[in-house]
Design an enzyme around this catalytic site. Structure first.
Site, PDB file in Angstrom:
ATOM      1  CG  ASP A   1      -2.060   0.970   1.109  1.00 19.58           C
ATOM      2  OD1 ASP A   1      -3.212   0.518   0.949  1.00 19.58           O
ATOM      3  OD2 ASP A   1      -1.814   2.209   1.153  1.00 19.58           O
TER       4      ASP A   1
ATOM      5  CG  HIS B   1      -8.550  -3.050  -2.424  1.00 18.66           C
ATOM      6  ND1 HIS B   1      -9.488  -2.383  -3.178  1.00 18.66           N
ATOM      7  CD2 HIS B   1      -8.440  -2.352  -1.267  1.00 18.66           C
ATOM      8  CE1 HIS B   1      -9.914  -1.324  -2.510  1.00 18.66           C
ATOM      9  NE2 HIS B   1      -9.306  -1.296  -1.336  1.00 18.66           N
TER      10      HIS B   1
ATOM     11  CD  GLU C   1      -9.948   6.215   0.666  1.00 13.48           C
ATOM     12  OE1 GLU C   1      -8.825   6.074   0.154  1.00 13.48           O
ATOM     13  OE2 GLU C   1     -10.142   6.739   1.776  1.00 13.48           O
ATOM     14  CB  VAL C   2      -9.218   1.762  -4.954  1.00 14.92           C
ATOM     15  CG1 VAL C   2      -8.851   1.282  -6.345  1.00 14.92           C
ATOM     16  CG2 VAL C   2      -8.252   2.841  -4.491  1.00 14.92           C
TER      17      VAL C   2
HETATM   18  P1  5GP Z   1      -9.832   1.280   0.338  1.00 15.10           P
HETATM   19  O1  5GP Z   1     -10.115   2.504   1.162  1.00 15.10           O
HETATM   20  O2  5GP Z   1     -10.441   1.380  -1.031  1.00 15.10           O
HETATM   21  O3  5GP Z   1     -10.169   0.004   1.045  1.00 15.10           O
HETATM   22  O4  5GP Z   1      -8.261   1.222   0.177  1.00 15.10           O
HETATM   23  C1  5GP Z   1      -7.570   1.789  -0.891  1.00 15.10           C
HETATM   24  C2  5GP Z   1      -6.103   1.720  -0.551  1.00 15.10           C
HETATM   25  O5  5GP Z   1      -5.362   1.940  -1.733  1.00 15.10           O
HETATM   26  C3  5GP Z   1      -5.640   2.758   0.468  1.00 15.10           C
HETATM   27  O6  5GP Z   1      -5.072   2.083   1.596  1.00 15.10           O
HETATM   28  C4  5GP Z   1      -4.615   3.585  -0.304  1.00 15.10           C
HETATM   29  O7  5GP Z   1      -3.504   3.991   0.485  1.00 15.10           O
HETATM   30  C5  5GP Z   1      -4.196   2.637  -1.413  1.00 15.10           C
HETATM   31  N1  5GP Z   1      -3.763   3.292  -2.638  1.00 15.10           N
HETATM   32  C6  5GP Z   1      -4.373   4.316  -3.295  1.00 15.10           C
HETATM   33  N2  5GP Z   1      -3.716   4.646  -4.410  1.00 15.10           N
HETATM   34  C7  5GP Z   1      -2.650   3.798  -4.488  1.00 15.10           C
HETATM   35  C8  5GP Z   1      -1.597   3.644  -5.443  1.00 15.10           C
HETATM   36  O8  5GP Z   1      -1.505   4.327  -6.450  1.00 15.10           O
HETATM   37  N3  5GP Z   1      -0.693   2.655  -5.191  1.00 15.10           N
HETATM   38  C9  5GP Z   1      -0.756   1.856  -4.068  1.00 15.10           C
HETATM   39  N4  5GP Z   1       0.187   0.933  -3.913  1.00 15.10           N
HETATM   40  N5  5GP Z   1      -1.750   1.977  -3.162  1.00 15.10           N
HETATM   41  C10 5GP Z   1      -2.684   2.943  -3.367  1.00 15.10           C
END
Ligand code: 5GP
Length: 121
Positions: free
Chosen positions: A33, A107, A102-103
């Site tokens: 991450d 994942h 967020e993404v």
């Molecule tokens: P979510 O909130 O969707 O569960 O987690 C998304 C995660 O993706 C976050 O922990 C954030 O730090 C990580 N993240 C966002 N953009 C990138 C990126 O470009 N590369 C990597 N390796 N992690 C990312």
């Protein structure tokens, strides 16, 4: 909601955005991450286009589902934090708005290397 081909992890999968790779096989890609929340913070994503765990459960093949679950375990072993190799870890996936996702590409977060603390703040 349709899968967004321009989400960040889709770009990582296509090699358009770099990542610090941990593990890869036919079903998953794992990388660190970018904003680690614990000493070890890895991400494990399926190679297929799935928005979240519900979408994956609905549409993925049995092989893909097995591949993702086994992928989490393989990554934990590789990082030395599995029960066999280390002291355990937390795997979690956020789903949609209330889950804080967020993404929009499924994942699993893998947190470890230390006691990871309370499950929900
Ligand atoms: P979510 O909130 O969707 O569960 O987690 C998304 C995660 O993706 C976050 O922990 C954030 O730090 C990580 N993240 C966002 N953009 C990138 C990126 O470009 N590369 C990597 N390796 N992690 C990312």
């Amino acid at each position: 909601m349709a899968y967004d081909d321009n989400n960040i992890f889709a770009k990582v999968l296509r090699g358009e955005i770099p990542c610090k790779k941990i593990y890869e096989d036919d079903f998953v890609l794992s990388f660190y991450d970018i904003n680690p929340q614990k000493k070890i913070h890895a991400l494990v994503i399926p190679k297929g286009k799935y928005i979240d765990l519900d979408d994956f459960s609905d549409k993925a093949s049995d092989d893909e589902i097995v591949g993702l679950i086994k992928g989490v375990n393989k990554v934990a072993k590789k990082l030395g934090i599995s029960v066999e190799e280390g002291n355990g870890y937390r795997a979690l996936t956020n789903i949609s708005e209330h889950g804080g996702q967020e993404v929009p590409h499924l994942h699993f977060h893998v947190f470890g290397g230390e006691k990871v603390g309370k499950m929900v703040e």
